[in-house]
Scaffold this motif. Structure first.
Motif, PDB file in Angstrom:
ATOM      1  N   THR A   1       0.862  -1.171   0.000  1.00  0.00           N
ATOM      2  CA  THR A   1       0.000   0.000   0.000  1.00  0.00           C
ATOM      3  C   THR A   1       0.908   1.234   0.000  1.00  0.00           C
ATOM      4  N   LEU A   2       0.355   2.398  -0.288  1.00  0.00           N
ATOM      5  CA  LEU A   2       1.172   3.595  -0.459  1.00  0.00           C
ATOM      6  C   LEU A   2       1.906   3.948   0.840  1.00  0.00           C
ATOM      7  N   GLY A   3       3.235   3.887   0.783  1.00  0.00           N
ATOM      8  CA  GLY A   3       4.061   4.221   1.948  1.00  0.00           C
ATOM      9  C   GLY A   3       4.044   3.194   3.055  1.00  0.00           C
ATOM     10  N   GLN A   4       3.605   1.982   2.760  1.00  0.00           N
ATOM     11  CA  GLN A   4       3.387   0.962   3.787  1.00  0.00           C
ATOM     12  C   GLN A   4       4.616   0.688   4.651  1.00  0.00           C
ATOM     13  N   HIS A   5       5.791   0.646   4.044  1.00  0.00           N
ATOM     14  CA  HIS A   5       6.992   0.237   4.783  1.00  0.00           C
ATOM     15  C   HIS A   5       7.955   1.388   5.060  1.00  0.00           C
ATOM     16  N   SER A   6       7.480   2.616   4.907  1.00  0.00           N
ATOM     17  CA  SER A   6       8.382   3.768   5.082  1.00  0.00           C
ATOM     18  C   SER A   6       9.094   3.740   6.425  1.00  0.00           C
ATOM     19  N   GLU A   7       8.346   3.609   7.503  1.00  0.00           N
ATOM     20  CA  GLU A   7       8.963   3.635   8.835  1.00  0.00           C
ATOM     21  C   GLU A   7       9.881   2.443   9.053  1.00  0.00           C
ATOM     22  N   GLU A   8       9.444   1.271   8.606  1.00  0.00           N
ATOM     23  CA  GLU A   8      10.260   0.063   8.760  1.00  0.00           C
ATOM     24  C   GLU A   8      11.613   0.214   8.063  1.00  0.00           C
ATOM     25  N   ILE A   9      11.581   0.753   6.852  1.00  0.00           N
ATOM     26  CA  ILE A   9      12.827   0.910   6.092  1.00  0.00           C
ATOM     27  C   ILE A   9      13.719   1.972   6.737  1.00  0.00           C
ATOM     28  N   LEU A  10      13.125   3.071   7.180  1.00  0.00           N
ATOM     29  CA  LEU A  10      13.913   4.126   7.829  1.00  0.00           C
ATOM     30  C   LEU A  10      14.539   3.623   9.129  1.00  0.00           C
ATOM     31  N   GLN A  11      13.807   2.803   9.852  1.00  0.00           N
ATOM     32  CA  GLN A  11      14.371   2.222  11.076  1.00  0.00           C
ATOM     33  C   GLN A  11      15.570   1.337  10.752  1.00  0.00           C
ATOM     34  N   SER A  12      15.481   0.591   9.640  1.00  0.00           N
ATOM     35  CA  SER A  12      16.601  -0.268   9.241  1.00  0.00           C
ATOM     36  C   SER A  12      17.820   0.563   8.844  1.00  0.00           C
ATOM     37  N   LEU A  13      17.569   1.836   8.442  1.00  0.00           N
ATOM     38  CA  LEU A  13      18.662   2.752   8.100  1.00  0.00           C
ATOM     39  C   LEU A  13      19.130   3.550   9.313  1.00  0.00           C
ATOM     40  N   ARG A  14      18.601   3.189  10.499  1.00  0.00           N
ATOM     41  CA  ARG A  14      18.981   3.774  11.785  1.00  0.00           C
ATOM     42  C   ARG A  14      18.497   5.220  11.963  1.00  0.00           C
ATOM     43  N   PHE A  15      17.362   5.526  11.375  1.00  0.00           N
ATOM     44  CA  PHE A  15      16.699   6.793  11.697  1.00  0.00           C
ATOM     45  C   PHE A  15      15.970   6.590  13.019  1.00  0.00           C
ATOM     46  N   SER A  16      16.043   7.583  13.895  1.00  0.00           N
ATOM     47  CA  SER A  16      15.363   7.489  15.185  1.00  0.00           C
ATOM     48  C   SER A  16      13.882   7.781  15.021  1.00  0.00           C
ATOM     49  N   ALA A  17      13.105   7.428  16.032  1.00  0.00           N
ATOM     50  CA  ALA A  17      11.669   7.705  16.015  1.00  0.00           C
ATOM     51  C   ALA A  17      11.412   9.197  15.878  1.00  0.00           C
ATOM     52  N   GLU A  18      12.219  10.017  16.557  1.00  0.00           N
ATOM     53  CA  GLU A  18      12.056  11.466  16.473  1.00  0.00           C
ATOM     54  C   GLU A  18      12.366  11.976  15.063  1.00  0.00           C
ATOM     55  N   GLU A  19      13.393  11.439  14.449  1.00  0.00           N
ATOM     56  CA  GLU A  19      13.748  11.845  13.083  1.00  0.00           C
ATOM     57  C   GLU A  19      12.640  11.467  12.096  1.00  0.00           C
ATOM     58  N   ILE A  20      12.085  10.273  12.269  1.00  0.00           N
ATOM     59  CA  ILE A  20      11.009   9.818  11.386  1.00  0.00           C
ATOM     60  C   ILE A  20       9.787  10.720  11.533  1.00  0.00           C
ATOM     61  N   LYS A  21       9.457  11.070  12.773  1.00  0.00           N
ATOM     62  CA  LYS A  21       8.324  11.948  13.025  1.00  0.00           C
ATOM     63  C   LYS A  21       8.553  13.309  12.353  1.00  0.00           C
ATOM     64  N   GLN A  22       9.748  13.812  12.437  1.00  0.00           N
ATOM     65  CA  GLN A  22      10.069  15.114  11.835  1.00  0.00           C
ATOM     66  C   GLN A  22       9.968  15.043  10.304  1.00  0.00           C
ATOM     67  N   LEU A  23      10.415  13.939   9.732  1.00  0.00           N
ATOM     68  CA  LEU A  23      10.329  13.751   8.276  1.00  0.00           C
ATOM     69  C   LEU A  23       8.875  13.745   7.815  1.00  0.00           C
ATOM     70  N   GLN A  24       8.017  13.141   8.635  1.00  0.00           N
ATOM     71  CA  GLN A  24       6.581  13.134   8.315  1.00  0.00           C
ATOM     72  C   GLN A  24       6.002  14.542   8.402  1.00  0.00           C
ATOM     73  N   GLU A  25       6.369  15.255   9.416  1.00  0.00           N
ATOM     74  CA  GLU A  25       5.833  16.614   9.616  1.00  0.00           C
ATOM     75  C   GLU A  25       6.303  17.563   8.524  1.00  0.00           C
TER      76      GLU A  25
END
Length: 394
Positions: free
Chosen positions: A366-390
């Protein structure tokens, strides 16, 4: 585990040629990460029909991929791609030439990050030549390659091939070039750039036509279902449908005359004696066969030809093809469970490998289904992921 289980692929493509290529890599076990444009994703997502709001066209060519949605026009979006490239083996894109360079994600840029990267570009006309900047879809490629001019009935207008033949040809051409480049990389660790065009890919399939032109100056014309040099090798109408006849050599021709149509005199008729004679008089021959075939139903003729070992077959509609007993026995129709659309049917694998067969590991994302999973595998933090979404980066 598939044969390509150690290959990591970044898929920046959309619609058909690129997605089909990367789907096959995924079928063979490669890890494929589809990076879709922000915010709407692959254009195919807007193409019907839809199953529970999900595009059937999109789902058909994007199985076995993880999906994320990234704004590559944003600097932080490019940084995400750069992180992905660090560990990737292959990147496939089908932007118009020049777009990747404008975005800062062209081969020259990315090979500095990963010298072992295999970077494949698919475009309508290729990266060089006077037409390189033109927009090119499958139908334009069919026109430029000459394929459209030789498709259809005699005396009729040029006709588009019933499938997107240049798109699929480009997908398969890209696929085997990627595999060649991957073998090269495994041998010496070096990546490379691959330039694939829709026009070149389809044109490369016109081998008999090129032989006729280069050998004798013959220009291929529309022939309907007829073969260019063999006869009878075409379709004929019957009492209740149509059948295909392939009495393409002398032995089969004589069996056809004696035991199918009951015309032994055709064997010695100077118009039909040899293959070259039959081809020279193909209009007359086809008319005579047609007058006979129209008197009986299709199955009657198919049974007679099968009994003589003459290649033959029905002309099926597409729904009949997908329900045909042989097609089903070859597992060319399969089912996959999609998280939104539920159980959906898809095409199977045309190659049957004994040790490393193709496998459906996951449905289309689905559209963007694995975005967070992939970013986590690249060692992006939860805070960084949230900021990227915002910031509308993902």
């Amino acid at each position: 585990m598939g044969a390509l289980s150690k290959m990591k692929v970044i898929d920046l493509t959309q619609v058909l040629s690129g997605p089909y290529c990367t789907m096959v890599l995924g079928d063979m076990g490669a890890e494929v990460i589809k990076v879709e444009k922000y915010p709407h994703g692959d254009d195919t997502r807007q193409m019907g029909p839809f199953i529970e709001g999900e595009s059937a066209c999109y789902m058909m060519v994007n199985r076995n991929k993880k999906g994320m949605r990234v704004n590559l026009k944003h600097e932080k979006g490019k940084q995400i791609l750069y992180r992905l490239v660090e560990s990737a083996d292959v990147l496939v894109e089908n932007f118009r030439p020049g777009v990747a360079a404008k975005l800062g994600i062209d081969y020259e840029t990315l090979k500095e990050i990963n010298p072992g990267l295999i970077y494949c570009s698919i475009s309508g006309y290729g990266q060089t030549g006077p037409y390189r900047n033109k927009g090119g879809f499958d139908i334009m490629a069919q026109g430029l390659s000459g394929i459209m001019s030789m498709t259809g009935e005699q005396g009729g207008e040029p006709v588009k091939v019933g499938i997107a033949i240049h798109d699929i040809a480009a997908a398969m051409t890209a696929l085997y070039h990627i595999l060649v480049a991957y073998i090269h990389k495994l041998n010496i660790g070096e990546g490379q750039y691959i330039d694939i065009s829709l026009v070149d890919s389809g044109l490369a399939w016109t081998v008999w036509e090129a032989a006729a032109y280069f050998g004798a100056g013959e220009i291929p014309r529309p022939n309907g279902t007829r073969h260019r040099v063999s006869a009878p090798y075409q379709g004929f109408r019957t009492q209740d449908g149509s059948v295909l006849v392939g009495a393409a050599n002398q032995k089969l021709w004589e069996k056809f005359c004696l035991n199918v149509v009951g015309k032994p005199e055709w064997i010695t008729d100077p118009r039909f004696r040899e293959g070259v004679d039959r081809q020279a008089n193909v209009d007359t021959l086809a008319q005579l066969i047609q007058e006979i075939f129209i008197t009986k139903p299709s199955q009657y003729w198919l049974d007679k030809m099968e009994a003589e070992g003459i290649p033959c077959g029905p002309i099926l509609s597409y729904d009949q093809a997908l329900q045909n007993e042989h097609i089903l026995a070859r597992d060319m129709v399969q089912e996959v469970e999609h998280p939104v659309a539920g159980k959906v049917k898809t095409l199977g694998f045309p190659g049957k490998l004994s040790a490393t067969p193709g496998h459906i590991y996951r449905p289309a994302p689905t559209l963007g289904q694995h975005s967070e999973e992939i970013l986590q595998s690249l060692r992006f933090s939860a805070e960084e992921i949230k900021q990227l979404q915002e910031e509308d980066v993902i």
